[in-house]
Design a protein around this motif. Sequence first.
Motif, short mmCIF file in Angstrom:
data_model
loop_
_atom_site.label_atom_id
_atom_site.label_comp_id
_atom_site.label_asym_id
_atom_site.label_seq_id
_atom_site.Cartn_x
_atom_site.Cartn_y
_atom_site.Cartn_z
N ARG A 105 17.60 30.88 81.50
CA ARG A 105 18.77 30.00 81.51
C ARG A 105 18.61 28.86 80.50
NH1 ARG A 105 19.88 28.20 87.59
NH2 ARG A 105 21.09 26.63 86.44
N ILE A 106 17.40 28.32 80.42
CA ILE A 106 17.15 27.22 79.48
C ILE A 106 17.20 27.73 78.05
CG2 ILE A 106 15.42 25.54 78.72
CD1 ILE A 106 14.57 25.30 81.66
N ARG A 107 16.68 28.94 77.81
CA ARG A 107 16.74 29.50 76.45
C ARG A 107 18.18 29.72 76.00
NH1 ARG A 107 12.53 32.91 78.65
NH2 ARG A 107 10.48 32.19 77.93
N GLN A 108 19.08 30.05 76.93
CA GLN A 108 20.47 30.32 76.60
C GLN A 108 21.34 29.07 76.66
OE1 GLN A 108 21.42 33.29 75.47
NE2 GLN A 108 19.35 34.09 75.77
N ALA A 109 20.80 27.96 77.13
CA ALA A 109 21.60 26.76 77.34
C ALA A 109 22.07 26.18 76.00
CB ALA A 109 20.79 25.70 78.10
N THR A 110 23.28 25.64 76.01
CA THR A 110 23.83 24.99 74.82
C THR A 110 24.08 23.50 75.03
OG1 THR A 110 26.08 25.58 75.50
CG2 THR A 110 24.91 27.14 74.07
N THR A 111 23.91 23.00 76.25
CA THR A 111 24.13 21.59 76.52
C THR A 111 23.01 21.03 77.38
OG1 THR A 111 25.37 21.92 78.59
CG2 THR A 111 26.63 22.01 76.53
N THR A 112 22.88 19.71 77.37
CA THR A 112 21.86 19.07 78.20
C THR A 112 22.17 19.25 79.68
OG1 THR A 112 23.07 16.97 78.07
CG2 THR A 112 21.35 17.35 76.42
N ASP A 113 23.44 19.31 80.05
CA ASP A 113 23.80 19.49 81.45
C ASP A 113 23.30 20.83 81.99
OD1 ASP A 113 25.09 17.05 81.61
OD2 ASP A 113 27.02 17.87 81.00
N GLU A 114 23.37 21.88 81.17
CA GLU A 114 22.91 23.20 81.62
C GLU A 114 21.41 23.20 81.86
OE1 GLU A 114 26.24 25.99 79.34
OE2 GLU A 114 24.31 25.59 78.39
N VAL A 115 20.66 22.54 80.99
CA VAL A 115 19.21 22.48 81.18
C VAL A 115 18.87 21.62 82.39
CG1 VAL A 115 17.01 21.81 80.14
CG2 VAL A 115 18.78 22.88 78.74
N ALA A 116 19.61 20.52 82.58
CA ALA A 116 19.37 19.67 83.75
C ALA A 116 19.61 20.44 85.04
CB ALA A 116 20.28 18.44 83.69
N ASP A 117 20.64 21.29 85.07
CA ASP A 117 20.90 22.09 86.26
C ASP A 117 19.74 23.04 86.55
OD1 ASP A 117 23.32 20.88 86.67
OD2 ASP A 117 24.51 22.46 85.73
N ALA A 118 19.21 23.65 85.50
CA ALA A 118 18.09 24.58 85.69
C ALA A 118 16.85 23.84 86.18
CB ALA A 118 17.80 25.33 84.40
N LEU A 119 16.57 22.68 85.60
CA LEU A 119 15.39 21.92 86.00
C LEU A 119 15.52 21.35 87.42
CD1 LEU A 119 14.48 19.97 82.74
CD2 LEU A 119 13.40 22.03 83.67
N THR A 120 16.75 21.17 87.87
CA THR A 120 16.95 20.70 89.24
C THR A 120 16.35 21.66 90.25
OG1 THR A 120 18.97 19.54 88.61
CG2 THR A 120 18.68 19.99 90.95
N GLU A 121 16.41 22.96 89.96
CA GLU A 121 15.82 23.95 90.86
C GLU A 121 14.31 23.74 90.99
OE1 GLU A 121 17.50 25.95 92.72
OE2 GLU A 121 19.40 25.28 91.85
N LEU A 122 13.70 23.20 89.96
CA LEU A 122 12.27 22.92 90.01
C LEU A 122 11.97 21.59 90.69
CD1 LEU A 122 11.19 23.99 86.41
CD2 LEU A 122 10.30 24.98 88.51
N THR A 123 12.77 20.58 90.40
CA THR A 123 12.40 19.21 90.75
C THR A 123 13.07 18.67 92.00
OG1 THR A 123 14.14 18.33 89.29
CG2 THR A 123 11.97 18.71 88.32
N ALA A 124 13.99 19.39 92.60
CA ALA A 124 14.66 18.89 93.81
C ALA A 124 13.61 18.46 94.84
CB ALA A 124 15.59 19.95 94.38
N SER A 125 13.77 17.25 95.35
CA SER A 125 12.71 16.65 96.15
C SER A 125 12.47 17.37 97.48
CB SER A 125 13.03 15.18 96.42
OG SER A 125 14.31 15.06 97.05
N HIS A 126 13.51 17.95 98.07
CA HIS A 126 13.34 18.56 99.39
C HIS A 126 13.04 20.06 99.31
CE1 HIS A 126 13.88 19.64 103.55
NE2 HIS A 126 14.92 20.41 103.26
N ASP A 127 13.82 20.79 98.52
CA ASP A 127 13.68 22.25 98.51
C ASP A 127 13.54 22.81 97.10
OD1 ASP A 127 16.19 21.64 97.66
OD2 ASP A 127 17.27 22.85 99.14
N GLY A 128 13.03 22.01 96.17
CA GLY A 128 12.77 22.52 94.83
C GLY A 128 11.52 23.39 94.80
N ILE A 129 11.35 24.09 93.70
CA ILE A 129 10.22 25.01 93.56
C ILE A 129 8.90 24.26 93.59
CG2 ILE A 129 9.11 26.63 91.97
CD1 ILE A 129 11.98 27.40 91.07
#
Length: 232
Positions: A105-129
């Motif tokens: 998803r990050i390789r295909q991203a064209t905006t900062t918002d798209e990368v931020a959404d992908a990184l949220t899955e990693l960094t979410a404080s309660h249920d992130g990876i």
Amino acid sequence: MPLADRVLTIHRDPHSQEVLARGGDIEAHSLLQRAGFIPVVRVHESYHRAPTGLDEDDESRLATEAVARLRAGGYHVDCDAGFGTDRRPARDLPLGAAVAQLAERIRQATTTDEVADALTELTASHDGILAAIDQVLTATAEFHDGLGDAADAHIARRLRYLAEEHLHVIRTGLAHTRDALADRHAPHPGRSTCTEQVPAHERERSAVCACPPPPRTAPVAPPPPVAARVRR
């Protein structure tokens, strides 16, 4: 992929009587580990072995399971007769592959918002990876607390250190990166999504899209001439 990487051997060593697996690529090594084998890395070679403490029947079952998984994955396996099987188990998508989709998803991203959404899955404080990895490290440390061997308490402390120090640094750094990208709201200058739309004001109706031409690279200047040296 080289054909040799699709070929493995699983045999009982005639000298050590260990069940050893050799060959294959990194995907085959993952299949061997999921079947129960343990990787061994030496100076001049690497291979996989059955865990210690198993009886011969358990080793045979483990090797047979590895052969089944590898052949189901399209690998050619040369094995002892007792390890052969026609079973081809269905292969479920491993958890790591689902996480790796974030990288795509990050390789295909064209905006900062798209990368931020992908990184949220990693960094979410309660249920992130990364929060889940923290739980895994803590649970493994708690498991070692009650095992009873002399080294177990040290291993438990080491696991907690990894969670509290190393993983904390990764989580903090990625969370900062994610938040900065979420505030930025910018397209990536080197990536764009082609809409294949010709704008109304386009005079050249043969145009197929409105994408700007790729940036021109400046020609590399030739090296300066080297003056000939006069031979004496």
